[in-house]
Design a protein around this motif. Sequence first.
Motif, PDB file in Angstrom:
ATOM      1  N   LYS A   8      -5.764   9.690   5.554  1.00 22.31           N
ATOM      2  CA  LYS A   8      -6.173   8.469   4.829  1.00 22.31           C
ATOM      3  C   LYS A   8      -5.645   8.442   3.392  1.00 22.31           C
ATOM      4  CE  LYS A   8      -8.329   4.597   4.972  1.00 22.31           C
ATOM      5  NZ  LYS A   8      -7.327   3.604   5.445  1.00 22.31           N
ATOM      6  N   GLY A   9      -5.000   7.324   3.034  1.00 24.59           N
ATOM      7  CA  GLY A   9      -4.573   7.149   1.643  1.00 24.59           C
ATOM      8  C   GLY A   9      -3.400   8.017   1.239  1.00 24.59           C
ATOM      9  N   THR A  10      -2.539   8.363   2.213  1.00 30.77           N
ATOM     10  CA  THR A  10      -1.364   9.196   1.902  1.00 30.77           C
ATOM     11  C   THR A  10      -0.081   8.447   2.225  1.00 30.77           C
ATOM     12  OG1 THR A  10      -1.262  10.119   4.152  1.00 30.77           O
ATOM     13  CG2 THR A  10      -2.639  11.309   2.546  1.00 30.77           C
ATOM     14  N   ASP A  21       1.799   3.004   8.848  1.00 32.15           N
ATOM     15  CA  ASP A  21       1.256   1.633   8.877  1.00 32.15           C
ATOM     16  C   ASP A  21       2.366   0.595   8.711  1.00 32.15           C
ATOM     17  OD1 ASP A  21      -1.317   2.462   9.336  1.00 32.15           O
ATOM     18  OD2 ASP A  21      -2.045   2.133   7.285  1.00 32.15           O
ATOM     19  N   SER A  57      -7.570  14.692   5.691  1.00 30.01           N
ATOM     20  CA  SER A  57      -7.387  13.404   6.346  1.00 30.01           C
ATOM     21  C   SER A  57      -6.059  12.767   5.933  1.00 30.01           C
ATOM     22  CB  SER A  57      -8.541  12.459   5.956  1.00 30.01           C
ATOM     23  OG  SER A  57      -8.207  11.136   6.337  1.00 30.01           O
ATOM     24  N   GLU A 107       0.848  -1.218   0.000  1.00 29.86           N
ATOM     25  CA  GLU A 107       0.000   0.000   0.000  1.00 29.86           C
ATOM     26  C   GLU A 107       0.873   1.254   0.000  1.00 29.86           C
ATOM     27  OE1 GLU A 107      -2.912  -0.356   3.155  1.00 29.86           O
ATOM     28  OE2 GLU A 107      -3.524  -2.341   2.419  1.00 29.86           O
ATOM     29  N   LYS A 122      -3.219   9.254  12.567  1.00 27.87           N
ATOM     30  CA  LYS A 122      -3.862   7.976  12.172  1.00 27.87           C
ATOM     31  C   LYS A 122      -4.769   7.481  13.295  1.00 27.87           C
ATOM     32  CE  LYS A 122      -4.722   4.146   9.952  1.00 27.87           C
ATOM     33  NZ  LYS A 122      -4.145   3.319   8.917  1.00 27.87           N
ATOM     34  N   GLU A 175       0.272   8.209   5.954  1.00 24.78           N
ATOM     35  CA  GLU A 175      -0.490   7.127   6.608  1.00 24.78           C
ATOM     36  C   GLU A 175       0.196   5.784   6.404  1.00 24.78           C
ATOM     37  OE1 GLU A 175      -4.090   5.721   4.794  1.00 24.78           O
ATOM     38  OE2 GLU A 175      -4.815   4.779   6.653  1.00 24.78           O
ATOM     39  N   GLU A 176       0.535   5.503   5.140  1.00 22.12           N
ATOM     40  CA  GLU A 176       1.037   4.150   4.834  1.00 22.12           C
ATOM     41  C   GLU A 176       2.434   3.926   5.408  1.00 22.12           C
ATOM     42  OE1 GLU A 176      -0.996   2.121   3.947  1.00 22.12           O
ATOM     43  OE2 GLU A 176      -2.595   3.294   2.973  1.00 22.12           O
ATOM     44  N   TYR A 215      -7.920   9.436  13.467  1.00 23.18           N
ATOM     45  CA  TYR A 215      -8.797   8.999  12.346  1.00 23.18           C
ATOM     46  C   TYR A 215      -9.483   7.679  12.723  1.00 23.18           C
ATOM     47  CZ  TYR A 215     -10.101   6.934   7.879  1.00 23.18           C
ATOM     48  OH  TYR A 215     -10.804   6.331   6.873  1.00 23.18           O
ATOM     49  N   GLN A 216      -8.698   6.722  13.247  1.00 26.14           N
ATOM     50  CA  GLN A 216      -9.263   5.413  13.609  1.00 26.14           C
ATOM     51  C   GLN A 216     -10.292   5.551  14.730  1.00 26.14           C
ATOM     52  OE1 GLN A 216      -5.526   3.405  14.488  1.00 26.14           O
ATOM     53  NE2 GLN A 216      -5.848   1.947  12.796  1.00 26.14           N
ATOM     54  N   ARG A 225     -13.548   6.753  13.604  1.00 28.00           N
ATOM     55  CA  ARG A 225     -14.281   5.751  12.789  1.00 28.00           C
ATOM     56  C   ARG A 225     -14.887   4.674  13.662  1.00 28.00           C
ATOM     57  NH1 ARG A 225     -11.349   2.924   7.908  1.00 28.00           N
ATOM     58  NH2 ARG A 225     -12.958   1.414   8.427  1.00 28.00           N
TER      59      ARG A 225
END
Lengths: 91, 91, 91, 91
Positions: free
Chosen positions: B50-52, B59, B48, B32, C82, B55-56, C85-86, C89
Amino acid sequence: MTIRELQSHISGREKGRGKNASFLKLMEEVGELAEVIRRNHRLKTNQSIKGTVEEELYDVLRSVVALANAYDIDLEKCRKLKERYQDRRWK
Amino acid sequence: MTIRELQSHISGREKGRGKNASFLKLMEEVGELAEVIRRNHRLKTNQSIKGTVEEELYDVLRSVVALANAYDIDLEKCRKLKERYQDRRWK
Amino acid sequence: MTIRELQSHISGREKGRGKNASFLKLMEEVGELAEVIRRNHRLKTNQSIKGTVEEELYDVLRSVVALANAYDIDLEKCRKLKERYQDRRWK
Amino acid sequence: MTIRELQSHISGREKGRGKNASFLKLMEEVGELAEVIRRNHRLKTNQSIKGTVEEELYDVLRSVVALANAYDIDLEKCRKLKERYQDRRWK
């Protein structure tokens, strides 16, 4: 289909990427393969190949071939050179 | 947060996986990360995560720490041992 | 050592690479981790960390941090964004 | 050599590994490919293929095929199923 035919088949079917983008794409496909292996999603009779180990393993093969195309590398030639090297070493 | 605190923080926040599943999860996150790097999706102010790439990349860090937890490995101790080994070699 | 201290510690100890070279280096270290996991080479008391799961897992952590440095990304800040964000959600 | 012939050729030339060990081996080879790409070690005329992008790219292909063998997956069949799926979607 031979490996050489697969290389031209894929360059015909897909938009070519640069070397760096092709390596990144290979890692994306390996990541998707890791997920379906972890979830053990396997192809079932008369069902779509979508989201299965079978699909993602072919996608990894396809991205390896696309990376070879990006580097203008003939994988069949590499196979022969590598096996000649190995056979000499193992004599 | 220290690396040791991050290890217990993550084991508290997430369901632990086995060694093999944790390595596969690491590869998913690396895949990802490869995608958002290829698409150059970066964090923008007030948007956000998310999806940057941001973020990854976190992660991937999180899945490395979770893999260390699965192997019961203290990453801070490894850092000290590795740097002692390197410093002796570079003397 | 905190994650932020680790980021400056590593940028002080190692020659910085570009974004692309840093990602490739991460994949090299993941490959070396895969090998010692496959061979199950684990750290033994009073023995060198060289060539063990412990060493290679720290090397992967180090290369994740070096990649964050190459992108000028603050991993501690990413962790907070992150998790916020989590948490939203999962409310 | 066709993809199917390559699958039996490789299972004849190499000791088969289990599914998990085959995936780890794929990641080892991807790591070695990342290194020679980073160092830009390319095959030169009349020189050994050893330690080049050409060698490591073939090694990644070989480990993808060995992984397919470990899962008893026919890559040629997967290619046809995937392309039928894609062609229906793109109609």
